[in-house]
Design an enzyme around this catalytic site. Structure first.
Site: not given
Ligand code: CDP
Ligand code: MG
Length: 143
Positions: A9, A57, A85, A91, A112, A115
């Protein structure tokens, strides 16, 4: 053998962590099947993250994903989806275990670093946003 899809990212691109991240992935036993720099448009980022469109978000996530080119990749290994993963980690980089990529290279829950596809269905959907089939290179005896 299984495949997974990932994105390095914008925060990790700007901090020039992409080489270390690809090295960590190679050292963890994954073969690289596809690799591409790609600058997401807002429309494409919204489509990619469509399932989050009602989350608080969402707007920040879309702005962030469009900040700079990202590095997209397809990798192969046994149990690639779950194992990748796990390698990527929680996350929120502050909650991610010590040897995970997000702990090592992530900034915060938004920026973070990586992805990773979370299921075979997500993998099937996600790699197609960035690659055509003839841009993937499947392993032969030399790899
Ligand atoms: O990427 P991951 O599957 O771990 O998390 P997700 O819950 O599917 O969220 C997708 C992406 O949204 C995250 O990887 C973060 O970049 C962003 N995000 C965020 O900005 N703030 C949050 N509270 C949760 C997710
Ligand atoms: Mg996700």
């Amino acid at each position: 053998m299984q495949y997974s899809f990932g994105i390095i990212k914008p925060d990790a691109m700007q901090k020039k962590h992409y080489g270390k991240i690809l090295d960590d992935i190679a050292c963890a036993g994954y073969k690289l099947i596809g690799l591409k720099l790609f600058h997401l448009t807002e429309e494409k980022a919204k489509n990619f993250y469509a399932k989050h469109e009602n989350k608080p978000f969402f707007d920040e996530l879309i702005q962030y994903m469009c900040l700079s080119p990202v590095l997209c990749f397809v990798i192969q290994k046994e149990n690639a989806i779950n194992d990748f993963r796990a390698l990527v980690g929680n996350t929120d980089p502050k909650l991610a275990e010590k040897n995970t990529l997000r702990h090592k290279y992530g900034q915060d829950v938004s920026a973070n670093a990586i992805h990773a596809s979370d299921s075979e269905a997500s993998f099937d959907r996600e790699w197609r946003f960035f690659f055509t089939e003839n841009e993937l290179y499947f392993p032969n005896d030399l790899q």
